[in-house]
Each structure stands twice: as structure tokens, then as C-alpha cells.
Design an enzyme around this catalytic site. Structure first.
Site, mmCIF file in Angstrom:
data_model
loop_
_atom_site.group_PDB
_atom_site.id
_atom_site.type_symbol
_atom_site.label_atom_id
_atom_site.label_comp_id
_atom_site.label_asym_id
_atom_site.label_seq_id
_atom_site.Cartn_x
_atom_site.Cartn_y
_atom_site.Cartn_z
ATOM 1 N N LYS A 61 2.751 -15.380 2.827
ATOM 2 C CA LYS A 61 2.941 -16.151 1.592
ATOM 3 C C LYS A 61 4.435 -16.458 1.505
ATOM 4 O O LYS A 61 5.122 -16.083 0.540
ATOM 5 C CB LYS A 61 2.423 -15.321 0.395
ATOM 6 C CG LYS A 61 2.376 -16.069 -0.925
ATOM 7 C CD LYS A 61 1.323 -17.145 -1.003
ATOM 8 C CE LYS A 61 1.421 -17.912 -2.322
ATOM 9 N NZ LYS A 61 0.532 -19.091 -2.362
ATOM 10 N N TYR A 93 0.823 -1.213 0.000
ATOM 11 C CA TYR A 93 0.000 0.000 0.000
ATOM 12 C C TYR A 93 0.856 1.263 0.000
ATOM 13 O O TYR A 93 0.417 2.311 -0.467
ATOM 14 C CB TYR A 93 -0.908 0.026 1.237
ATOM 15 C CG TYR A 93 -2.246 -0.632 1.045
ATOM 16 C CD1 TYR A 93 -2.347 -1.966 0.708
ATOM 17 C CD2 TYR A 93 -3.419 0.101 1.219
ATOM 18 C CE1 TYR A 93 -3.576 -2.567 0.551
ATOM 19 C CE2 TYR A 93 -4.657 -0.493 1.062
ATOM 20 C CZ TYR A 93 -4.738 -1.827 0.722
ATOM 21 O OH TYR A 93 -5.959 -2.413 0.561
ATOM 22 N N ASP A 128 -6.581 -6.754 4.043
ATOM 23 C CA ASP A 128 -7.681 -6.092 3.334
ATOM 24 C C ASP A 128 -8.589 -7.140 2.714
ATOM 25 O O ASP A 128 -9.821 -7.100 2.862
ATOM 26 C CB ASP A 128 -7.104 -5.172 2.248
ATOM 27 C CG ASP A 128 -8.195 -4.485 1.457
ATOM 28 O OD1 ASP A 128 -9.143 -3.975 2.079
ATOM 29 O OD2 ASP A 128 -8.109 -4.466 0.207
HETATM 30 C C1 IPM Z 1 -10.430 -0.901 3.812
HETATM 31 C C2 IPM Z 1 -10.633 -0.277 2.450
HETATM 32 C C3 IPM Z 1 -9.457 0.625 2.142
HETATM 33 C C4 IPM Z 1 -8.210 -0.244 2.110
HETATM 34 C C5 IPM Z 1 -9.586 1.449 0.849
HETATM 35 C C6 IPM Z 1 -10.819 2.327 0.875
HETATM 36 C C7 IPM Z 1 -8.357 2.257 0.560
HETATM 37 O O1 IPM Z 1 -10.834 -1.265 1.490
HETATM 38 O O2 IPM Z 1 -10.285 -0.152 4.797
HETATM 39 O O3 IPM Z 1 -10.404 -2.121 3.901
HETATM 40 O O4 IPM Z 1 -7.922 -0.883 1.080
HETATM 41 O O5 IPM Z 1 -7.519 -0.304 3.121
HETATM 42 MG MG MG Z 2 -10.990 -3.227 2.280
#
Ligand code: IPM
Ligand code: MG
Length: 356
Positions: A188, A141, A244
């Protein structure tokens, strides 16, 4: 007590559900004699429209000064233009990073009353009570990304430091100690170098918690076991992107994304509290969104940032009671239950809190 709460409702159903979370917090305030000061600020698409950036400096400053942040949701088709570099989601990611909120707790408890709402068989769901601890400020991320020559390639990079892994791992083990004392670290490691480091650190940290049972699990196997034997998990700890994905999957155990809260924590007591669902722009402003995930996020706020355990438990209990009374928003309503609006749901929960 006195506390300062930054309110970032955001986009889509964010404002709908946050309004009900505040209604419930105000009931807590009145009933228990606390003083909560709510200050609203812009984030996400709403902030892009108003001031051209998804995370205005004022918003970040306000959040840094607050005791806790109550967050709704961000994003929507209006800001989905892939050619535009500015996106609403950057507001949320910037907040997580800017506030140092590296541990994201996503509890999944299957309420027996809602078992019928899940696509999974009740006998598989029965007894499910787990928490995913998702690493929130590292990994792919936040890695270096870009496009190669002439736009014919693209790359996103994943990096983890031992420090980043160790602190979220410790958060998971500490949490497990307050629960059923079992940690599953998900990676993984058969493919990724970051995961091999992850597993090394996890195994090392586990030695400091001999009272906690520990296992490593590959993420693909975890995805399978989550719907095969969900009740066998207690605390699952994993890196940002795996977390996520696995938490969206896990939310289906609870029947609706509209039920699941989350807490994002760092070193101090300040945290950010948000439902795990998105902004659902297609149903925004119609009074049909389920506010319970936001209300349960407010309960986590009371517990983790303000240390008000009794008040947090009272809100959670009120939610259970409202469900027992048969009230459901559109996502969960059945022939045997009573359909209510977003606001009515909030009012029912608040009324029960006020009654004590
Ligand atoms: C979450 C959401 C977010 C993420 C998005 C909105 C950036 O999917 O909080 O899970 O990917 O972290
Ligand atoms: Mg999410």
C-alpha cells in the site's frame, strides 16, 4: 529416513483433521519404509486450560528439536473474552516468531472437479494456480501496541526492516523460479511508509532475478484482481496482515477453506505445516470437518522439511484421486458426489498411498 515430527493439534477441529494427516503420514511411513516419530504437545486454548499459557516452554523446546511441526488450529469462543490478555492465537504467533518462520507459503490450486463449489464463475477460475508468500514474523502483528489515556484510544504499530523484507522477497523469487517465473509484490505504497520501503526493497531484489517477471500491485487492487483474473497470478508476495486477508479471499477460489494447506519456513529445513482454516469450534468432534487441507499440509511437510518429493507428490495425487472418485466431506458434497466423514476421507487417502 528417520524424522521427528512435533504434533500440535490445538483446538476445535484441529485434533480431528490432524489425526487424518497423521494417518496419511503413517501410510507413507509404511509404504516407503521411513521412520517418523510423532510427539504430541499442547498449544492454544488446550494449553491455556491445562497449564495456563498458550505456548508452554516444553512445546517450544520440542518444536525446536523436531524436524517439522504439524499444526492443527487454535482458538474458540471459550477463550474469546476480550478482557483476558491471554489468547490461544498467541501460541501460534509465538511459535512462528520463536522458530523464525518468516515465509508462509499458501498455494491455491483450483481443482477442476471443485470449480462448482466456488462462488466464482468457472471460466474465471479456470487455470488458477498461485502461491501467496506471506511475511509471517513482522509488521503490525508483532509491533508495539497498547491503549492510550483512560482507554479512550488504542494503537498498533507496523515496522519493517530491509532485512525482513529482503529475505521473504528472495524466498518468493526463488519459488517463482521453480514455477512460472512471475512475482507480484503487494503493498500500500500510496499511503504507508512501510510499504514504500517494501516496494524499494522488492524492486532492488527483482534486479537479481532478471529471468523472473516482476510487478508491484496495491493491495486493494490485488483484492479485486484476485477474483477478477486469478489465473494471471503466479507468486504473490506481501506483508503479514495483507497476506492474512488476501489468503482467506484466495481460499474461496478453491471452493472451500478446507482444501488449502500452508508451509511456514525459515532459514533451515524445519518448518511448521498447518491448514489455513481456523478451529471451526461449531463443527469440532462431529466428524464433518474436511481433513484435506491438513493432509495436503503433511504433503508440504514431506516436501520441504524432509526432502521427500516423491512421497509428497504421492499424497497430493491420492487426494486428487479421492476427489475424482467422488468422495466429499460436508463442505463440498453435492448431489452427484458421496458424502464421507473426516475419518473416512483420511482412510481413503491413506489407502491410496499404501497401494502406491
Ligand atoms: C492465519 C490465522 C492466524 C493469523 C490467527 C489464528 C492468529 O488467521 O494463520 O491466517 O492471523 O495469522
Ligand atoms: Mg488468517
Amino acid at each position: 529416513m528417520q524424522a521427528h515430527i512435533a504434533v500440535l493439534a490445538g483446538d476445535g477441529i484441529g485434533p480431528d483433521v490432524v489425526a487424518e494427516a497423521i494417518r496419511v503420514l503413517e501410510a507413507v511411513e509404511a509404504h516407503y519404509g521411513h521412520q517418523l516419530l510423532f510427539t504430541r504437545a499442547l498449544v492454544g486454548g488446550a494449553a491455556i486450560d491445562a497449564v495456563g499459557t498458550p505456548l508452554p516452554e516444553d512445546t517450544l523446546t520440542l518444536c525446536r528439536k523436531a524436524d517439522a511441526v504439524l499444526f492443527g488450529a487454535v482458538g474458540g469462543p471459550k477463550w474469546d473474552d476480550p478482557t483476558k490478555p491471554i489468547r490461544p492465537e498467541q501460541g501460534l504467533l509465538g511459535l512462528r516468531k520463536g522458530l523464525g518462520l518468516y515465509a508462509n507459503l499458501r498455494p491455491v490450486r483450483v481443482n477442476p472437479l471443485l470449480m462448482g463449489a466456488s462462488t466464482i464463475k468457472p471460466k474465471v477460475l479456470s487455470g488458477t494456480d498461485l502461491v501467496v508468500v506471506r511475511e509471517l514474523t513482522g509488521g503490525i502483528y508483532f509491533g508495539v501496541r497498547g491503549r492510550g489515556d483512560n482507554n479512550t484510544s488504542a494503537y498498533d504499530t507496523m515496522t519493517y526492516t530491509t532485512h525482513e523484507i529482503e529475505r521473504v522477497m528472495r524466498a518468493a523469487f526463488e519459488l517463482a523460479r521453480m514455477r512460472r517465473k512471475h512475482v507480484t509484490s503487494v503493498d500500500k505504497a500510496n499511503v504507508l511508509e512501510c510499504s514504500r520501503l517494501w516496494r524499494e526493497v522488492a524492486t532492488r531484489v527483482a534486479r537479481d532475478y532478471p529471468d523472473v517477471q516482476f510487478e508491484n500491485l496495491l493491495v486493494d487492487a490485488c483484492a479485486m484482481h484476485l477474483i477478477r483474473r486469478p489465473s494471471s497470478f503466479d507468486v504473490i508476495v506481501t506483508e503479514n496482515m495483507f497476506g492474512d486477508i488476501l489468503t482467506d479471499e484466495a481460499s474461496m477460489l478453491a471452493g472451500s477453506m478446507g482444501m488449502l494447506p500452508s508451509a511456514s519456513l525459515g532459514e533451515g529445513k524445519r518448518g511448521l505445516y498447518e491448514p489455513i482454516h481456523g478451529s471451526a469450534p461449531d463443527i469440532a468432534g462431529q466428524g464433518i470437518a474436511n481433513p484435506l487441507a491438513a493432509i495436503l499440509s503433511a504433503a508440504l511437510l514431506l516436501r520441504y522439511s524432509l526432502g521427500l518429493e516423491d512421497e509428497a507428490a504421492a499424497v497430493e495425487q491420492a487426494v486428487d484421486q479421492v476427489l475424482e472418485a467422488g468422495y466429499r466431506t460436508a463442505d463440498l458434497v453435492t448431489d452427484q458426489t458421496t458424502r464421507v466423514t473426516t475419518r473416512e476421507m483420511g482412510e481413503h487417502v491413506a489407502a491410496l498411498v499404501t497401494r502406491g
